[in-house]
Design a protein around this motif. Sequence first.
Motif, short mmCIF file in Angstrom:
data_model
loop_
_atom_site.label_atom_id
_atom_site.label_comp_id
_atom_site.label_asym_id
_atom_site.label_seq_id
_atom_site.Cartn_x
_atom_site.Cartn_y
_atom_site.Cartn_z
N SER A 167 -1.92 3.35 -3.31
CA SER A 167 -3.20 3.24 -2.62
C SER A 167 -3.10 3.67 -1.17
O SER A 167 -3.91 3.29 -0.33
N GLY A 173 -6.25 5.64 0.16
CA GLY A 173 -7.44 4.81 0.28
C GLY A 173 -7.39 3.92 1.52
O GLY A 173 -8.38 3.79 2.25
N SER A 212 0.83 -1.22 0.00
CA SER A 212 0.00 0.00 0.00
C SER A 212 0.85 1.26 0.00
O SER A 212 0.37 2.32 -0.37
N ASN A 231 -8.57 -5.16 -2.47
CA ASN A 231 -8.94 -4.00 -3.28
C ASN A 231 -8.78 -2.73 -2.43
O ASN A 231 -9.72 -2.30 -1.77
N PRO A 232 -7.59 -2.11 -2.45
CA PRO A 232 -7.34 -0.97 -1.57
C PRO A 232 -8.11 0.30 -1.95
O PRO A 232 -8.27 1.18 -1.12
N GLU A 233 -8.62 0.38 -3.14
CA GLU A 233 -9.34 1.59 -3.57
C GLU A 233 -10.86 1.39 -3.55
O GLU A 233 -11.58 2.08 -4.26
#
Length: 189
Positions: A126, A129, A121, A169-171
């Motif tokens: 990301s 987020g 991350s 799914n970091p976003e």
Amino acid sequence: MWTREMLKTEAKSFLKSNYLKAFLVSLLLLFVGSGSSGGSSSNTNVSTDFTMQEGAGFWQSVIESSSFGFLWGFGLVIILLLIVGSIAFRVFVGYHLEVGGRKFFVRGAEADVDLSHLTSSFVSGSYSGVLTSMLYRAVINFLYYLLLIIPGIIKSYAFSMVPYILADNPEIGYKRALELSEDMTSGHK
């Protein structure tokens, strides 16, 4: 459907070949505080009523002296700076390492064991987020703890899947991550 035996066998095979990496990741997550979000309170109310005790004049003068007051104030400032620094470290570094640790273990179960997942991350863009989602989770959970202890515990279980969702799914968005986590844990608290 998964069975307990199947999950246990897969976990054993993962740990058999990657025990040192898994241990180091777990140790790092322990040090950045990803498994606990507790605090402590202390009572700093110092009583200076020594009139009934022998030698009260000496102790009264020590407590009221300006050098003792300066040291007391300096120590208090140092303690406050350490608390603020540790909270900032937890928010700006610890949350990302927690999500990266979850990503390491999820990908490790799929035979993709790479320590670079810990810092994914930070590198992948990301950062904001993950920071927003994890901070939102912490604030909402804190507000539930303010209601009473039991709602806070229930919501901490409800939000326990947020790091795993962000690892995939970091976003995804902070509200959607909390909604998915609540849906995933519904009926399993």
